[in-house]
Each structure stands twice: as C-alpha cells, then as structure tokens.
Design a protein around this motif. Structure first.
Motif, PDB file in Angstrom:
ATOM      1  N   THR A  11       0.855  -1.181   0.000  1.00 34.32           N
ATOM      2  CA  THR A  11       0.000   0.000   0.000  1.00 34.32           C
ATOM      3  C   THR A  11       0.895   1.236   0.000  1.00 34.32           C
ATOM      4  O   THR A  11       1.783   1.368   0.836  1.00 34.32           O
ATOM      5  CB  THR A  11      -0.988  -0.007   1.188  1.00 34.32           C
ATOM      6  N   THR A  12       0.695   2.087  -0.995  1.00 35.21           N
ATOM      7  CA  THR A  12       1.540   3.261  -1.186  1.00 35.21           C
ATOM      8  C   THR A  12       0.758   4.529  -0.895  1.00 35.21           C
ATOM      9  O   THR A  12      -0.335   4.726  -1.427  1.00 35.21           O
ATOM     10  CB  THR A  12       2.084   3.317  -2.627  1.00 35.21           C
ATOM     11  N   VAL A  13       1.327   5.372  -0.052  1.00 37.45           N
ATOM     12  CA  VAL A  13       0.725   6.667   0.274  1.00 37.45           C
ATOM     13  C   VAL A  13       0.906   7.589  -0.929  1.00 37.45           C
ATOM     14  O   VAL A  13       1.992   7.667  -1.512  1.00 37.45           O
ATOM     15  CB  VAL A  13       1.406   7.281   1.519  1.00 37.45           C
ATOM     16  N   ARG A  14      -0.178   8.285  -1.314  1.00 35.61           N
ATOM     17  CA  ARG A  14      -0.094   9.265  -2.401  1.00 35.61           C
ATOM     18  C   ARG A  14      -0.420  10.632  -1.818  1.00 35.61           C
ATOM     19  O   ARG A  14      -1.343  10.776  -1.022  1.00 35.61           O
ATOM     20  CB  ARG A  14      -1.055   8.909  -3.529  1.00 35.61           C
ATOM     21  N   ARG A  15       0.377  11.611  -2.228  1.00 36.94           N
ATOM     22  CA  ARG A  15       0.190  12.978  -1.734  1.00 36.94           C
ATOM     23  C   ARG A  15       0.161  13.947  -2.907  1.00 36.94           C
ATOM     24  O   ARG A  15       0.828  13.724  -3.925  1.00 36.94           O
ATOM     25  CB  ARG A  15       1.342  13.348  -0.804  1.00 36.94           C
ATOM     26  N   TYR A  16      -0.575  15.032  -2.710  1.00 36.74           N
ATOM     27  CA  TYR A  16      -0.618  16.057  -3.745  1.00 36.74           C
ATOM     28  C   TYR A  16       0.582  16.976  -3.571  1.00 36.74           C
ATOM     29  O   TYR A  16       0.819  17.525  -2.496  1.00 36.74           O
ATOM     30  CB  TYR A  16      -1.918  16.867  -3.658  1.00 36.74           C
ATOM     31  N   ASP A  17       1.384  17.125  -4.625  1.00 36.00           N
ATOM     32  CA  ASP A  17       2.574  17.970  -4.617  1.00 36.00           C
ATOM     33  C   ASP A  17       2.225  19.275  -5.331  1.00 36.00           C
ATOM     34  O   ASP A  17       2.090  19.306  -6.557  1.00 36.00           O
ATOM     35  CB  ASP A  17       3.729  17.256  -5.326  1.00 36.00           C
ATOM     36  N   GLU A  18       2.079  20.352  -4.541  1.00 37.27           N
ATOM     37  CA  GLU A  18       1.669  21.634  -5.116  1.00 37.27           C
ATOM     38  C   GLU A  18       2.710  22.190  -6.081  1.00 37.27           C
ATOM     39  O   GLU A  18       2.365  22.817  -7.080  1.00 37.27           O
ATOM     40  CB  GLU A  18       1.385  22.639  -4.000  1.00 37.27           C
ATOM     41  N   TRP A  58      -0.192  14.536  -8.273  1.00 36.68           N
ATOM     42  CA  TRP A  58      -0.036  13.532  -7.230  1.00 36.68           C
ATOM     43  C   TRP A  58       1.298  12.825  -7.369  1.00 36.68           C
ATOM     44  O   TRP A  58       1.792  12.608  -8.471  1.00 36.68           O
ATOM     45  CB  TRP A  58      -1.168  12.512  -7.303  1.00 36.68           C
ATOM     46  N   THR A  59       1.881  12.462  -6.226  1.00 43.41           N
ATOM     47  CA  THR A  59       3.153  11.755  -6.220  1.00 43.41           C
ATOM     48  C   THR A  59       3.122  10.640  -5.162  1.00 43.41           C
ATOM     49  O   THR A  59       2.399  10.750  -4.169  1.00 43.41           O
ATOM     50  CB  THR A  59       4.324  12.719  -5.953  1.00 43.41           C
ATOM     51  N   ASP A  60       3.888   9.603  -5.399  1.00 43.73           N
ATOM     52  CA  ASP A  60       3.960   8.501  -4.446  1.00 43.73           C
ATOM     53  C   ASP A  60       4.898   8.853  -3.304  1.00 43.73           C
ATOM     54  O   ASP A  60       5.960   9.414  -3.511  1.00 43.73           O
ATOM     55  CB  ASP A  60       4.477   7.227  -5.118  1.00 43.73           C
ATOM     56  N   ALA A  61       4.489   8.506  -2.104  1.00 44.92           N
ATOM     57  CA  ALA A  61       5.352   8.645  -0.923  1.00 44.92           C
ATOM     58  C   ALA A  61       5.836   7.235  -0.569  1.00 44.92           C
ATOM     59  O   ALA A  61       6.148   6.465  -1.465  1.00 44.92           O
ATOM     60  CB  ALA A  61       4.584   9.298   0.217  1.00 44.92           C
ATOM     61  N   HIS A  62       5.861   6.876   0.698  1.00 43.83           N
ATOM     62  CA  HIS A  62       6.396   5.576   1.109  1.00 43.83           C
ATOM     63  C   HIS A  62       5.398   4.442   0.862  1.00 43.83           C
ATOM     64  O   HIS A  62       4.199   4.654   0.780  1.00 43.83           O
ATOM     65  CB  HIS A  62       6.807   5.617   2.580  1.00 43.83           C
ATOM     66  N   THR A  63       5.926   3.234   0.757  1.00 41.05           N
ATOM     67  CA  THR A  63       5.118   2.027   0.581  1.00 41.05           C
ATOM     68  C   THR A  63       5.267   1.141   1.809  1.00 41.05           C
ATOM     69  O   THR A  63       6.377   0.925   2.283  1.00 41.05           O
ATOM     70  CB  THR A  63       5.562   1.243  -0.675  1.00 41.05           C
ATOM     71  N   SER A  64       4.147   0.636   2.307  1.00 40.88           N
ATOM     72  CA  SER A  64       4.152  -0.320   3.412  1.00 40.88           C
ATOM     73  C   SER A  64       3.762  -1.681   2.862  1.00 40.88           C
ATOM     74  O   SER A  64       2.924  -1.784   1.966  1.00 40.88           O
ATOM     75  CB  SER A  64       3.140   0.089   4.490  1.00 40.88           C
TER      76      SER A  64
END
Length: 131
Positions: free
Chosen positions: A34-41, A46-52
C-alpha cells in the motif's frame, strides 16, 4: 479480548502461496503493498510517498478462494487482525506486519470483478465416523 482489527487497501505484491496444514486445512499467504499518495503543489500533481508491505494470511475456505481469485498487481481490500512482530535473526533486527484476514476482496473503486459462489459439500450426521 483486545485485538487490532484493520482494513487495508493496496495491491497484491506477490503470487498467492497456497498450502495445506498437517491437519489438512488450507492456508494462503500473499504480500500486500500500500503506497501513500500525496498532492505535490510544486509539481501540480499527485506523487507517491512511502510504501508499506503486509503479509496477509488466510485460512480454510477464505484461503481456497484467495488462491483461486487473486493474482499479482490486483487491487485488494483486506480486513483482519493485525499482528506486529519483532525479532532478531543472524544479528539483524526485523519487524513483520501480518494480517490474519477475515475478508479479502477486489477494490471495485479501481476495476470490476465477477463473483462466483462456491458450494461446499455439507457433512450430514450419517457421514460422521462413529455416529
């Protein structure tokens, strides 16, 4: 009884490993990413953050159905009991996050799926040894 129940949305990161216990019960194991996605202003997207990663364990009928239904890369929703274990092996520390699944399904927010009910033979009292 205090148990940590979780629901995790992610992708099957490994093939399902199916086996049978010495007592004859089906067991299935797979890795879920599961990969966290965050909005990069700054980038405007959207960009991928860390994966668990989680090890998902399924037992009995659920194990059989997971083995017959799930392949690598498919989006899943997994609900179950979270178990976090830590230890040391060969001088290296490790941590494992396992989920003992109570339910596994395809994430229909990301695609479609077709359900096939499985009928299992029922044991009648006259089939029980010694009855």
């Amino acid at each position: 009884m205090n148990e940590t129940m979780v629901t995790v949305v992610g992708n099957a990161a490994s093939e399902v490993e199916a086996r049978t216990t010495a007592a004859g019960h089906p067991v299935a194991r797979l890795r879920l990413a599961t990969t966290v996605r965050r909005y990069d202003e700054r980038r405007g997207g959207w960009t991928d953050a860390h994966t668990s990663f989680y090890t998902v364990w399924a037992f009995r009928a659920l194990a059989e159905n997971v083995a017959a239904s799930v392949t690598v890369g498919e989006p899943l929703v997994v609900t179950g009991r979270l178990r976090v274990q830590q230890g040391e092996r060969d001088g290296r520390r490790w941590t494992s996050a396992d989920i003992e699944a109570t339910a596994v399904g395809h994430d229909l927010a990301r695609g479609t799926s077709v359900f096939h009910r499985v009928s299992r033979a029922q044991v009648t009292p006259d089939q029980v040894v010694g009855a």
